[in-house]
Motif scaffolding. Structure first.
Motif, PDB file in Angstrom:
ATOM      1  N   UNK A 231       0.857  -1.179   0.000  1.00  0.00           N
ATOM      2  CA  UNK A 231       0.000   0.000   0.000  1.00  0.00           C
ATOM      3  C   UNK A 231       0.898   1.235   0.000  1.00  0.00           C
ATOM      4  N   UNK A 232       1.130   1.818  -1.174  1.00  0.00           N
ATOM      5  CA  UNK A 232       1.854   3.091  -1.206  1.00  0.00           C
ATOM      6  C   UNK A 232       0.818   4.175  -0.954  1.00  0.00           C
ATOM      7  N   UNK A 233       0.496   4.307   0.315  1.00  0.00           N
ATOM      8  CA  UNK A 233      -0.539   5.231   0.773  1.00  0.00           C
ATOM      9  C   UNK A 233       0.102   6.240   1.712  1.00  0.00           C
ATOM     10  N   UNK A 234       0.077   7.482   1.310  1.00  0.00           N
ATOM     11  CA  UNK A 234       0.601   8.555   2.155  1.00  0.00           C
ATOM     12  C   UNK A 234      -0.285   9.763   1.924  1.00  0.00           C
ATOM     13  N   UNK A 235      -1.183  10.014   2.868  1.00  0.00           N
ATOM     14  CA  UNK A 235      -2.124  11.126   2.732  1.00  0.00           C
ATOM     15  C   UNK A 235      -2.571  11.553   4.117  1.00  0.00           C
TER      16      UNK A 235
END
Length: 458
Positions: A341-345
């Motif tokens: 999960x390349x999730x950065x928010x």
């Protein structure tokens, strides 16, 4: 007459240097590599991608240095073109893949922003990528492939923008799922014991006084489907602390604070946006995060979640909650780890989460392995001062300094002594944490080996 000759020579020089280089990129078995990035080594803004048969054409001249990169292959940093027609470039396999399940260095992505959906699907490939492109407009500047900032010398990183006053994936940061099988059309990779390692760096103006946001992690689907079944999230929280939590369809995950935060509480308060835990991420430079998810052996409940920041382990949760989790209509054996999960928010829904100006983070070198990666120590040995901008060998770096709590941290565990302005030793110990919160405000000195640092309790 001499002038005429001089002018003619100059025109000839310009003409011969404005040529087209062509060639083919292949692997060591002679197979063409499609969609490889070919760019000028010194000016990557001049770039092309190879065709299905591995061929390319790019402006340059004999002697031009080219940079060639492709997913799953070792980057060639400075190939010197030996002709204008018929350069053959052979790429070796990515050496990390001898031990890793997956590796993303971002080297194969062309520089800049404004990524299209078609580009993203070819380059990773992925099904979608919020922040890389927008559904209703041509592009977004929230994802930027940065050739000037990397944990590796001459490397590439992904710069992520969190716009002023914006929250959630529709307006903040990036969010995409990278299947470890390499494609959603054949999502048959499965594991129940995996490690993820990556590097992250925050901009100088990053607002760690805000409530927090998501960071990359691992997750999974029900076997052989494309649907999320669980996400093992981590977040940065106020002060630069780290929180783990699980997203499950039945929303059952309800741990206590000491089960979901890494390290010790350093500032109490009411509500998640007021208290703070150890500030692992707020010091300058690149930080290495490594995560380990292990599902239980059937019937033993021996699963766990553990993590490392800059090489230090925080084994804070046995994974009882997701060990016992079963989606409706499926068996436990069908739950698997199979995606990054390349999730950065920035999450949340209140102004406590909203940045007051545009802030940024860079991520680099994603590695997934079935065994401990420990890249922090590898980089400390590889570079005398660690990754660029972060002196890993400097055990005497103390942070946050000054602060009002009287609790300070070191980058590495070591022996230390604390003295007053008058030279009186008031405390000694070993470790990364120096707690003098019971002493009055003012200036103190911390001695570490031959080094003495001033610290201030405000």
């Amino acid at each position: 007459m001499k002038k005429i000759i001089l002018i003619f020579s100059l025109v000839t020089f310009v003409t011969t240097n404005a040529q087209t280089l062509s060639g083919m990129v292949k692997d060591r078995s002679g197979n063409p590599i499609k969609n490889a990035l070919v760019c000028h080594a010194n000016t990557p803004s001049t770039w092309v991608k190879t065709e299905a048969n591995g061929t390319f054409s790019i402006q340059g001249s004999v002697g031009t240095k080219l940079r060639i990169a492709a997913l799953k292959f070792d980057t060639i940093d400075a190939y010197r073109a030996n002709s204008t027609n018929g350069n053959t470039i052979t790429m070796s396999d990515d050496p990390y893949l001898a031990t890793d399940v997956y590796h993303i260095s971002f080297d194969h992505l062309r520089p800049g922003a404004s990524y299209s959906k078609a580009e993203l699907k070819k380059d990773f490939p992925v099904a979608y990528g919020k922040g890389f492109y927008e559904r209703n407009r041509a592009s977004t500047d929230r994802a930027y492939i940065d050739y000037d900032e990397s944990v590796d010398p001459n490397g590439v990183s992904l710069r992520i923008k969190f716009p002023k006053g914006k929250l959630k994936t529709s307006n903040s940061g990036v969010d995409t799922r990278i299947p470890l099988a390499g494609t959603f059309n054949s999502n048959n990779f499965r594991s129940e014991d995996l490690y993820l390692s990556y590097w992250i760096k925050f901009s100088d103006n990053f607002e760690f006084d805000k409530c927090g946001g998501k960071l990359p992690s691992l997750g999974g689907t029900t076997y052989n489907t494309r649907d999320d079944s669980w996400k093992g999230r981590i977040m940065w929280r106020k002060g630069g602390s780290i929180q783990f939590y699980m997203e499950l369809p039945d929303n059952r995950f309800r741990p206590t604070n000491d089960e979901r935060f890494w390290g010790d509480l350093v500032k109490s308060g009411s509500g998640i946006c007021n208290f703070e835990y150890e500030p692992y991420l707020s010091s300058d430079g690149w930080h290495n995060i490594e995560l380990h998810y292990k599902f239980e052996t059937p019937g033993r409940n021996d699963g766990l979640f553990e993590g490392w920041v800059d090489g230090v382990n925080y084994d804070f949760m046995n994974a009882t909650v997701f060990n016992n989790y079963r989606p409706a209509g499926t068996t436990r054996e069908n739950i698997t780890i199979n995606r990054i999960l390349i999730s950065a928010f920035l999450g949340g829904s209140s102004e406590d989460y909203e940045p007051s100006e545009d802030i940024y983070a860079w991520v680099d070198e994603f590695r997934v392995s079935t065994r401990r990666i420990n890249e922090y120590d590898t980089y400390r040995e590889k570079f005398a001062k660690g990754p660029i901008g972060n002196d890993l060998s400097n055990a005497s770096t103390i942070y946050p300094n000054p602060n009002s709590e009287g609790v300070f941290y070191l980058k590495t565990s070591t022996n230390w002594e604390v003295y007053t302005l008058l030279g009186q030793k008031i405390l000694a110990g070993k470790g990364k944490k120096i707690n003098i919160k019971n002493h009055s405000k003012g200036v103190y000195f911390v001695k570490i080996g031959d080094s003495t640092k001033k610290v201030i309790i405000q």
